[in-house]
Motif scaffolding. Structure first.
Motif, mmCIF file in Angstrom:
data_model
loop_
_atom_site.group_PDB
_atom_site.id
_atom_site.type_symbol
_atom_site.label_atom_id
_atom_site.label_comp_id
_atom_site.label_asym_id
_atom_site.label_seq_id
_atom_site.Cartn_x
_atom_site.Cartn_y
_atom_site.Cartn_z
ATOM 1 N N VAL A 7 2.750 -10.129 66.360
ATOM 2 C CA VAL A 7 3.464 -11.308 65.832
ATOM 3 C C VAL A 7 4.062 -10.923 64.443
ATOM 4 C CG1 VAL A 7 3.334 -13.699 65.180
ATOM 5 C CG2 VAL A 7 2.208 -13.035 67.309
ATOM 6 N N CYS A 8 3.416 -10.548 63.590
ATOM 7 C CA CYS A 8 3.912 -10.018 62.383
ATOM 8 C C CYS A 8 4.878 -8.997 62.396
ATOM 9 C CB CYS A 8 2.565 -9.362 61.528
ATOM 10 S SG CYS A 8 1.711 -10.568 60.981
ATOM 11 N N TRP A 9 4.639 -8.012 63.455
ATOM 12 C CA TRP A 9 5.793 -6.938 63.522
ATOM 13 C C TRP A 9 7.016 -7.418 64.270
ATOM 14 C CZ3 TRP A 9 8.512 -5.167 67.784
ATOM 15 C CH2 TRP A 9 9.223 -4.236 67.727
ATOM 16 N N LEU A 10 6.896 -8.646 65.008
ATOM 17 C CA LEU A 10 8.128 -9.278 65.523
ATOM 18 C C LEU A 10 8.654 -10.016 64.460
ATOM 19 C CD1 LEU A 10 6.898 -10.593 69.128
ATOM 20 C CD2 LEU A 10 9.175 -8.977 68.571
ATOM 21 N N GLN A 11 8.176 -10.837 63.623
ATOM 22 C CA GLN A 11 8.673 -11.429 62.604
ATOM 23 C C GLN A 11 9.365 -10.435 61.748
ATOM 24 O OE1 GLN A 11 5.084 -13.422 61.371
ATOM 25 N NE2 GLN A 11 5.741 -15.310 62.154
ATOM 26 N N GLU A 12 8.918 -9.441 61.220
ATOM 27 C CA GLU A 12 9.602 -8.480 60.333
ATOM 28 C C GLU A 12 10.783 -7.939 60.880
ATOM 29 O OE1 GLU A 12 6.885 -5.313 59.753
ATOM 30 O OE2 GLU A 12 5.409 -6.651 58.701
ATOM 31 N N GLN A 13 10.877 -7.609 62.338
ATOM 32 C CA GLN A 13 11.980 -7.385 62.983
ATOM 33 C C GLN A 13 13.043 -8.240 63.159
ATOM 34 O OE1 GLN A 13 12.243 -3.885 63.682
ATOM 35 N NE2 GLN A 13 10.151 -3.861 62.533
ATOM 36 N N PHE A 14 12.593 -9.377 63.488
ATOM 37 C CA PHE A 14 13.491 -10.639 63.633
ATOM 38 C C PHE A 14 14.203 -10.931 62.282
ATOM 39 C CE2 PHE A 14 11.351 -12.588 67.481
ATOM 40 C CZ PHE A 14 11.862 -11.458 68.402
ATOM 41 N N ALA A 15 13.456 -10.669 61.269
ATOM 42 C CA ALA A 15 13.891 -10.945 59.727
ATOM 43 C C ALA A 15 15.040 -9.919 59.265
ATOM 44 C CB ALA A 15 12.893 -10.856 58.786
ATOM 45 N N TRP A 16 14.650 -8.693 59.580
ATOM 46 C CA TRP A 16 15.774 -7.405 59.353
ATOM 47 C C TRP A 16 16.824 -7.884 60.314
ATOM 48 C CZ3 TRP A 16 17.906 -4.053 62.932
ATOM 49 C CH2 TRP A 16 18.566 -3.231 62.370
ATOM 50 N N LEU A 17 16.662 -8.017 61.701
ATOM 51 C CA LEU A 17 17.826 -8.549 62.686
ATOM 52 C C LEU A 17 18.853 -9.675 61.928
ATOM 53 C CD1 LEU A 17 16.240 -8.091 66.109
ATOM 54 C CD2 LEU A 17 18.187 -6.778 65.306
ATOM 55 N N GLU A 18 18.095 -10.893 61.559
ATOM 56 C CA GLU A 18 18.621 -11.967 61.083
ATOM 57 C C GLU A 18 19.841 -11.237 60.138
ATOM 58 O OE1 GLU A 18 19.636 -15.742 60.712
ATOM 59 O OE2 GLU A 18 18.481 -14.860 62.209
ATOM 60 N N SER A 19 19.403 -10.382 59.226
ATOM 61 C CA SER A 19 20.184 -10.017 58.073
ATOM 62 C C SER A 19 21.365 -8.975 58.660
ATOM 63 C CB SER A 19 19.264 -9.201 56.968
ATOM 64 O OG SER A 19 18.931 -7.922 57.368
ATOM 65 N N THR A 20 21.377 -8.539 59.716
ATOM 66 C CA THR A 20 22.151 -7.690 60.231
ATOM 67 C C THR A 20 23.103 -8.146 61.371
ATOM 68 O OG1 THR A 20 20.741 -6.741 61.745
ATOM 69 C CG2 THR A 20 21.027 -5.686 59.465
ATOM 70 N N LEU A 21 22.761 -9.138 62.003
ATOM 71 C CA LEU A 21 23.636 -9.814 63.248
ATOM 72 C C LEU A 21 24.780 -10.126 62.691
ATOM 73 C CD1 LEU A 21 21.004 -11.892 65.258
ATOM 74 C CD2 LEU A 21 21.982 -9.921 66.038
ATOM 75 N N ALA A 22 25.732 -9.891 63.526
ATOM 76 C CA ALA A 22 27.236 -10.278 63.405
ATOM 77 C C ALA A 22 27.344 -11.898 63.758
ATOM 78 C CB ALA A 22 28.017 -9.611 64.135
ATOM 79 N N GLU A 23 28.218 -12.413 63.143
ATOM 80 C CA GLU A 23 28.451 -13.973 63.414
ATOM 81 C C GLU A 23 30.133 -14.017 63.786
ATOM 82 O OE1 GLU A 23 26.996 -16.820 63.816
ATOM 83 O OE2 GLU A 23 25.058 -16.663 62.853
ATOM 84 N N PRO A 24 30.443 -14.471 64.982
ATOM 85 C CA PRO A 24 29.484 -14.962 66.011
ATOM 86 C C PRO A 24 29.379 -14.132 67.160
ATOM 87 C CG PRO A 24 31.937 -15.653 66.257
ATOM 88 C CD PRO A 24 31.762 -14.652 65.036
ATOM 89 N N GLY A 25 29.605 -12.935 66.809
ATOM 90 C CA GLY A 25 29.457 -11.911 67.887
ATOM 91 C C GLY A 25 27.840 -11.483 68.327
ATOM 92 N N TYR A 26 27.835 -10.307 68.810
ATOM 93 C CA TYR A 26 26.412 -10.035 69.131
ATOM 94 C C TYR A 26 25.998 -8.866 68.310
ATOM 95 C CZ TYR A 26 27.705 -12.287 73.301
ATOM 96 O OH TYR A 26 28.112 -13.148 74.435
ATOM 97 N N CYS A 27 25.048 -8.210 68.639
ATOM 98 C CA CYS A 27 24.458 -7.122 67.787
ATOM 99 C C CYS A 27 25.440 -6.266 67.045
ATOM 100 C CB CYS A 27 23.270 -6.305 68.245
ATOM 101 S SG CYS A 27 21.987 -7.364 68.821
ATOM 102 N N THR A 28 26.456 -5.736 67.863
ATOM 103 C CA THR A 28 27.466 -4.878 67.355
ATOM 104 C C THR A 28 28.646 -5.519 67.149
ATOM 105 O OG1 THR A 28 27.905 -4.027 69.631
ATOM 106 C CG2 THR A 28 26.054 -2.960 68.063
ATOM 107 N N GLY A 29 28.586 -6.692 66.958
ATOM 108 C CA GLY A 29 30.121 -7.765 66.998
ATOM 109 C C GLY A 29 30.337 -7.989 68.442
ATOM 110 N N GLU A 30 31.082 -7.342 69.149
ATOM 111 C CA GLU A 30 31.695 -7.339 70.405
ATOM 112 C C GLU A 30 31.596 -5.853 71.147
ATOM 113 O OE1 GLU A 30 32.259 -10.214 72.353
ATOM 114 O OE2 GLU A 30 31.853 -11.768 70.553
#
Length: 86
Positions: free
Chosen positions: A10-33
């Motif tokens: 759970v801690c590992w997932l939260q760390e990964q999600f926090a990192w992803l949150e800072s890098t995710l494109a809006e409103p696209g996907y992980c790499t934009g589109e």
């Protein structure tokens, strides 16, 4: 699984999600589109995380991406075929 055994994943997932949150494109996907397998995998990870009791509300970009993925016709069809969606 005992509660203390769940803590490291759970801690590992939260760390990964926090990192992803800072890098995710809006409103696209992980790499934009466009949509890629990365989004499909992240969608499943977020579903499993919720089953582990991980609170996803601190990650609004992740939640928005998850909503976009869950609205895709192929995702809806796959979830229905697996009995995961009515």
């Amino acid at each position: 699984m005992p509660e203390d055994a769940q803590a490291p994943p759970v801690c590992w997932l939260q760390e990964q999600f926090a990192w992803l949150e800072s890098t995710l494109a809006e409103p696209g996907y992980c790499t934009g589109e466009p949509f890629t397998s990365a989004e499909a995998y992240l969608f499943m990870l977020s579903c499993w995380a919720q089953q582990l009791g991980v609170d996803l509300s601190p990650y609004p970009r992740l939640m928005a991406m998850r909503e976009r993925v869950s609205a895709r016709p192929a995702v809806v069809a796959a979830l229905k075929a697996q009995g995961l969606l009515k």
